[in-house]
Every structure is written in C-alpha cells, then in structure tokens.
Design a protein around this motif. Structure first.
Motif, PDB file in Angstrom:
ATOM      1  N   TYR B  98     -19.137  35.816   7.885  1.00  0.00           N
ATOM      2  CA  TYR B  98     -20.240  34.863   7.816  1.00  0.00           C
ATOM      3  C   TYR B  98     -21.034  35.032   6.531  1.00  0.00           C
ATOM      4  N   TYR B 102     -23.138  32.934   3.362  1.00  0.00           N
ATOM      5  CA  TYR B 102     -24.572  32.864   3.635  1.00  0.00           C
ATOM      6  C   TYR B 102     -25.392  33.631   2.616  1.00  0.00           C
ATOM      7  N   THR B 367     -25.913  31.565  14.539  1.00  0.00           N
ATOM      8  CA  THR B 367     -26.157  30.131  14.680  1.00  0.00           C
ATOM      9  C   THR B 367     -27.488  29.742  14.056  1.00  0.00           C
ATOM     10  N   GLY B 370     -27.164  29.130  10.489  1.00  0.00           N
ATOM     11  CA  GLY B 370     -26.619  27.811  10.187  1.00  0.00           C
ATOM     12  C   GLY B 370     -27.676  26.731  10.326  1.00  0.00           C
ATOM     13  N   HIS B 373     -30.055  26.895   7.396  1.00  0.00           N
ATOM     14  CA  HIS B 373     -29.335  26.357   6.253  1.00  0.00           C
ATOM     15  C   HIS B 373     -29.415  24.830   6.228  1.00  0.00           C
ATOM     16  N   HIS B 374     -29.269  24.254   7.420  1.00  0.00           N
ATOM     17  CA  HIS B 374     -29.216  22.801   7.544  1.00  0.00           C
ATOM     18  C   HIS B 374     -30.606  22.187   7.446  1.00  0.00           C
ATOM     19  N   ASP B 390     -25.791  17.954  13.194  1.00  0.00           N
ATOM     20  CA  ASP B 390     -25.051  19.218  13.169  1.00  0.00           C
ATOM     21  C   ASP B 390     -24.561  19.590  14.574  1.00  0.00           C
ATOM     22  N   MET B 393     -23.444  23.419  15.561  1.00  0.00           N
ATOM     23  CA  MET B 393     -24.497  24.391  15.846  1.00  0.00           C
ATOM     24  C   MET B 393     -25.137  24.106  17.200  1.00  0.00           C
ATOM     25  N   LYS B 469     -23.260  20.820   5.083  1.00  0.00           N
ATOM     26  CA  LYS B 469     -22.893  21.276   6.424  1.00  0.00           C
ATOM     27  C   LYS B 469     -22.468  22.738   6.372  1.00  0.00           C
ATOM     28  N   SER B 470     -22.551  23.409   7.514  1.00  0.00           N
ATOM     29  CA  SER B 470     -22.096  24.794   7.561  1.00  0.00           C
ATOM     30  C   SER B 470     -20.593  24.820   7.292  1.00  0.00           C
ATOM     31  N   SER B 471     -20.181  25.758   6.411  1.00  0.00           N
ATOM     32  CA  SER B 471     -18.768  25.809   6.056  1.00  0.00           C
ATOM     33  C   SER B 471     -17.969  26.481   7.161  1.00  0.00           C
ATOM     34  N   MET B 474     -18.777  29.993   8.034  1.00  0.00           N
ATOM     35  CA  MET B 474     -19.911  30.238   8.911  1.00  0.00           C
ATOM     36  C   MET B 474     -19.611  29.809  10.341  1.00  0.00           C
TER      37      MET B 474
END
Lengths: 141, 522
Positions: B98, B102, B367, B370, B373-374, B390, B393, B469-471, B474
């Motif tokens: 992760y 991150y 989570t 994520g 991040h978003h 999202d 998540m 978006k979370s890759s 992640m």
C-alpha cells in the motif's frame, strides 16, 4: 554503609529525574530522562553485587560449583535457597557479571533514544518556535 | 530445506534486520529497492506461514541464539508467538504494498523502507523471544523505528508536519517512560528470581508460591508490568497518546500501529502475566477487568463525537482493545477461582477478538487513507456522496465497519459472540452487560461515520473530489484484508480451533516450560 549510600544515590537520582521530567521545558524533560535511565542503570548493577562479592565466576573447563554437573556453571538448589545469583553461604565470594552486560545494553539503547528525541526536539523548536511543551497543543484531545 | 526449517525463528528476525541496511545502500535505485523489499516481505510472510504450520504440526520450536544453555537467549515459537508473527507479517506485507503508492517517493527511497524493515524485525523479535530482557531490547527497536515512521511524508499532505512532530514527541516520551518502568521491573525480577529466561522465571515463581514464601514485591513487579503493557496497548489511564498518534501517522503506519503494535501489549499480558505470574492471578485479574471496562466505555463514548475519520478509528481502537483486555481479566478471575476450562474458553475468545480486530482495523485504516486521498480532507463533515465517486472504498469501509460493529457475516461477529458467550457461561453478568451496551455504541459510531462519508451529497463549498482514484496498489491490499475479514466470519472454525489450543497453552504453560528447559544442551 556502602549499601545505604548506594540506595540513597539511586533514590536521589530517581527523584531529580522525575522532577525534571515533570517540567515544561522540553530540554529539561530530555535531561530528566537521561538521569532516570542512569538511576536505573545503577539499580541494575546494584542488584548483582552481593556482600563482599568481588570474584568473577570464571571456572575452568568442566569445573562446576559444588554438587552440580551437566556442564552448567550454576544450577539452582531451591531447597538450599540458591536461586540463580542470589547466592547463599558457600558462594558468597562471586559477583554477578550478567547485570553488567545488561547495563551496557541499556546504556546503548539510552544513547539511541536520547539522540532521536533531541533531534525531534530541535525540529519541534524549528516548527513551533518554542521549547515549552505546554505550547504544543495543535492536536486537540 | 532442512536448513531453513532449523533456523526458521531467527530468520524471521534476521531477514528484516538485514534488509534495513540493504535498503539504505540501494537508495539511488528506487525500482530495485521496491522489488527487493517486496520480495523480502512476501518471503517473510511465507516463512511465518511455514513457522505456524510447523509449530501446529510439530510442537513448540526452541532456537538457541548463543550456546549458553539456559543462561543464553532463546527464541521460542509456540503457537501464540507463531500466530502473532503470522499476523504481523501479513499486515506488514499489505501495508508495504500500500505504501508504494501512498508515501511520497523521496521519503520512501531515503528512510521509509529501512525503518519499516526494522519495525518488522522488532515486532517479530518481541513475539519470538523467550528472554525478558531481550523483550525490552526489541521493544526499543520497535519504538524508535515506528516513532520515526510516524513523521514520513504522504503524497497527499493532509496532515501538517508540525502535527506529526508533536504526536511523535508524545509517543516517544510516553513510551520511553514505559521502557524505563519495564527496565525497573525486569531488574527487580532478576534481583529476586535470578533469571531472565521466562520459562525459568515461571518455574521459580511457582516454587515460591507453592512454598508460601512469595516476597511481597512480586506483586509490585506484576503491577509494573501491567503499567508497561497497558501503556503499549493504550488501556485506560494510559490511553491518551493513541488518539493523537494513530491519526497523524501515514495510513499504512496507522494500520501497523493499530493492527499490530497495540496488540503487543495484549501479547505481553498473555505471556508475562499468565505464564510468569500465574500464581498471582487472583490479584491482577480484577484490576485488568476494571481497567478494561473503563477503556471500553471511554473509547466508545469518545468515538461518537469525532468528525475526523482517522480519529474516529483511533478511538475505536481504544475501545476494542478494551474488549480484548476484558477477556484477559475474566480469564484470570476464572483461572484463580479454579475454573480452568472456563479460563481457556474465555482466553480463546479474546484471542479470536484480537485477530479479528487486527485484520479489520488495519483494513479500515488503509481504507481511510484511500478516502483521504480522494477527498483531500480528514473531516467527515466535508465529505458525502462518495458512494458514487469511490465505490471501492465504500464497500471496503462497510465490510470493516460491519466487522468492528459485530454484524453477522463478518469476523467481528464471531469474535463478539464467542467472547460474550464464554463470559456469560461463567457468570460475568455485569462486565458483559457493560460490554454489550458499548457494543451498541460501536455499531452507532461506525455507521454514523460510514453514512456521513458515503451517503448524501457533498456541500459544493468544499470543492470537487479529486479525480485521482485509488490505484491498484492501494485497493489490492485493502480487498485482500477485507476478504480475510469475511473468511474469518464465514469459515471461523480453524481460527477458533487454533485459539483453543493457544489458550490451553497460555493457561497451562507446562509444555512451554518443558520445551525451553528440558533440552539437550549442545
């Protein structure tokens, strides 16, 4: 007499260290930690010194303390009150070497933590412009 | 292969310890560094699985580090140690994958990799060592490396660096205090018992108790150990650092802190208080139970009012570790009143709780990373409607919230059910009533958080969500952990069976003592 002086020194160091840890100044807290850790080191060493015990328990190959075999240096004889280094009558002349090894380890660890916390304190001084721990209140709760 | 099996316990400590300098040396080749660390981490996971299976099939493994007989340092892998090591390697591996996406790349190359490996080595060492001074040394390795990891930079810098410094200061100062207390306790134990080997100490304490000549300061030493491990696990009077430290750390480190590092306190209580101070359980059981109940209530009521997603999860950790300690307290009381089967049942239930909480909470912290991040903020009031933007998540947080709240198909349900069932069977009505009340609180605050973040609409004044978006790096670890949470809920028998054996070994440490002391001395 020696034991009394030693105990008094240890307790005094604990007292000074605790007093300094409770100060608001960050440097005083760190110095307090140093003093407390030295008090603990003295305490550990004190736990291995018996009355008049000065000899190092180095024995020749396969020689063992009375009545013990199996290649061990000291075995415990609970009935006779022998538990590890708390030796009774026949073994009083030995000093315990293990505690000194423990203290060496504790000193090295103390060095590492002190170095880390000093660096951290300097960075906090750069960020906040103060070394007063009461001013560090950006995190609530 | 036989070499591998013979040196398995030391490899679990030595490989990450060796990887730390290698990571510093390869800092100019970020790609190589990532691949190497990933290989080492997956290898570590495989080794820990191997250790667990070999201990499950072949009994307790003892590894002598020096050749000093019982005076040397031994690594002991019994079922408790092996399963905790497995948990650490699993969450550590997921957290590492992760963090590739991150953590900010400069921070990642320079120090993150080596500190992460040092932390894994320290935690594995804590779980495997059979020597109580060595336990202190590994505590310090873990403390310093995790303290330095808290200040690592994230790619989305939501948390200010000054906050991180402040949190680290709190963490380090309080844990240094804990380490000093532990050193005093270890020195006093050595001065009165004359051994540092935990199995040896256990025998001698038992002898002293049988002879009726237990010195009074043994009680004081036991209480000092409760302070040490309670401080590590954030139990009531020493819990206040956790809600500051866990939220400010980067999410993979929060996952490690909440998933594994606070469980070290629980492990220490199991190992030190149940194995070494077994004859004194009648005194320590009620103390642990009372502190645990206060912790449950305090954590749950504080979590209700939180608007910061990571702070909510941190207070939830405080509350949930209280449930684990409640099990230990009830087990100790049952053991001291002669109900040995009852004690085994309750300790097994709390171990199930510990494992399920570790998986669910580390998954939730990943989570939350994520989500931050978003959304670009940690304040849940400034989020909303993320179910559309999202969904991955959303699902993951729901699984975690259901597990922490104890809703049936998830692992948390099995954990809560077995703990409350075991408690009720041995007439702990008042503790269970308090725990049940705050379990309702848990359900409320987890779903309040979930609804605030994912339902409704976002207020336009807080701007648009980032399109980043979370890759896969992640989402992958999150979903793997979520799958495990679900599997431990639906297919719970293996975990329950292992926990029963662990609890039986904790309550009756004779196999452990025999394995450590009755050996051919080389």
């Amino acid at each position: 007499m020696n034991n009394v002086m030693l105990s008094l020194t240890i307790s005094l160091l604990f007292g000074i260290g605790t007093f300094l840890i409770l100060r608001r100044e960050m440097m005083k807290v760190i110095i307090g930690f140093g003093i407390v850790s030295h008090a603990i080191n003295l305490y550990i060493v004190a736990s291995g010194a018996f009355s008049n015990g000065t000899l190092v328990p180095i024995l020749e190959h396969h020689q063992a303390v009375v009545g013990l075999g199996q290649g061990l240096i000291v075995a415990d004889d609970v009935a006779a009150g022998v538990i590890g280094p708390i030796t009774s009558e026949p073994y009083l002349e030995f000093a315990d070497p293990l505690v000194q090894a423990l203290v060496l380890t504790a000193i090295v660890i103390g060095l590492a933590t002190t170095a880390f916390i000093l660096t951290l304190a300097y960075r906090i001084y750069e960020e906040y412009g103060t070394t007063d721990v009461q001013e560090l209140r950006r995190l609530w709760g | 292969m036989s070499f591998l099996m013979e040196h398995l316990p030391i490899l679990l400590v030595a490989i990450p310890l060796l990887m730390a300098p290698i990571m510093i040396l390869t800092r100019s080749y970020p790609g190589l560094q990532k691949v190497l660390n990933l290989v080492a981490s997956v290898g570590l996971l495989a080794l820990s699985g191997l250790l667990l299976s070999s201990v499950w099939n072949g009994g307790i493994t003892v590894y002598e580090v020096g050749e000093f007989g019982k005076y040397g340092i031994v690594l002991v892998a019994d079922l408790l140690s092996a399963s905790m090591v497995g948990l650490n390697c699993l969450i550590g591996c997921m957290g590492l994958i992760y963090s590739y996406d991150y953590i900010e790349s400069k921070s990642l190359n320079l120090t993150y990799h080596s500190l992460y490996n040092l932390m894994l080595a320290g935690i594995n060492g804590i779980f495997l060592t059979g020597d109580i001074f060595n336990l202190f040394v590994f505590f310090e390795i873990m403390l310093l490396s995790s303290g330095a990891l808290i200040v690592a930079n994230e790619t989305s810098s939501v948390t200010k660096i000054s906050d991180k410094m402040e949190a680290t200061m709190k963490y380090i100062v309080l844990n240094m205090l804990g380490s000093n207390v532990m050193l005093i306790a270890v020195a006093s134990l050595y001065a009165s018992i004359g051994s540092l080997n935990m199995a040896d100490i256990a025998i001698k304490v038992q002898i002293l108790a049988d002879a009726g000549t237990m010195p009074w300061h043994m009680y004081a030493i036991g209480l000092l150990f409760i302070i040490v491990f309670g401080g590590k696990a954030a139990v009531f009077p020493l819990h206040y650092w956790l809600p500051d430290v866990h939220p400010t750390a980067p999410s993979p480190i929060s996952a490690m802190l909440s998933g594994v590092i606070i469980k070290i306190g629980a492990y220490g209580i199991l190992r030190v208080l149940f194995v070494i101070f077994a004859p004194l359980q009648a005194v320590f059981g009620p103390i642990i139970l009372m502190l645990a109940l206060i912790t449950i209530g305090l954590g749950a009521t504080s979590a209700i009012g939180q608007n910061d997603v990571k702070r909510l999860l941190a207070y939830s950790s405080v509350s949930q570790i209280g449930y684990v300690f409640m099990g230990f307290g009830m087990g100790a009381i049952a053991y001291s009143s002669g109900e040995v089967t009852g004690a085994v049942l309750i300790i097994a239930a709390s171990f199930v709780y510990l494992v399920n909480h570790a998986l669910a909470k580390s998954m939730l912290f990943l989570t939350s990373g994520g989500i931050i991040h978003h959304a670009g903020t940690r304040d849940m009031r400034k989020m909303g409607g993320m179910i559309n933007s999202d969904p991955a998540m959303c699902v993951a947080f729901l699984v975690g919230a259901m597990s922490i709240g104890g809703v049936p198909p998830m692992g948390g349900f099995i954990a809560k059910f077995s703990l409350f069932d075991a408690g009720l069977r041995y007439a702990f009505y008042i503790p269970i009533a308090i725990a049940l009340l705050f379990a309702v609180f848990t359900l409320f605050y987890m779903f309040r958080g979930w609804m605030l973040m994912f339902w409704g609409e976002r207020d336009p004044q807080y701007g648009e969500y980032s399109h980043h978006k979370s890759s896969l790096l992640m989402v992958g670890p999150i979903f793997l952990l979520a799958a495990l949470v679900l599997i431990f809920g639906i297919f719970a028998e293996p975990l329950l069976e292992i926990s029963q054996t662990i609890a039986a070994q904790v309550i009756d440490p004779q196999p452990y003592i025999d394995a450590v002391l009755v050996r051919v001395i080389r």
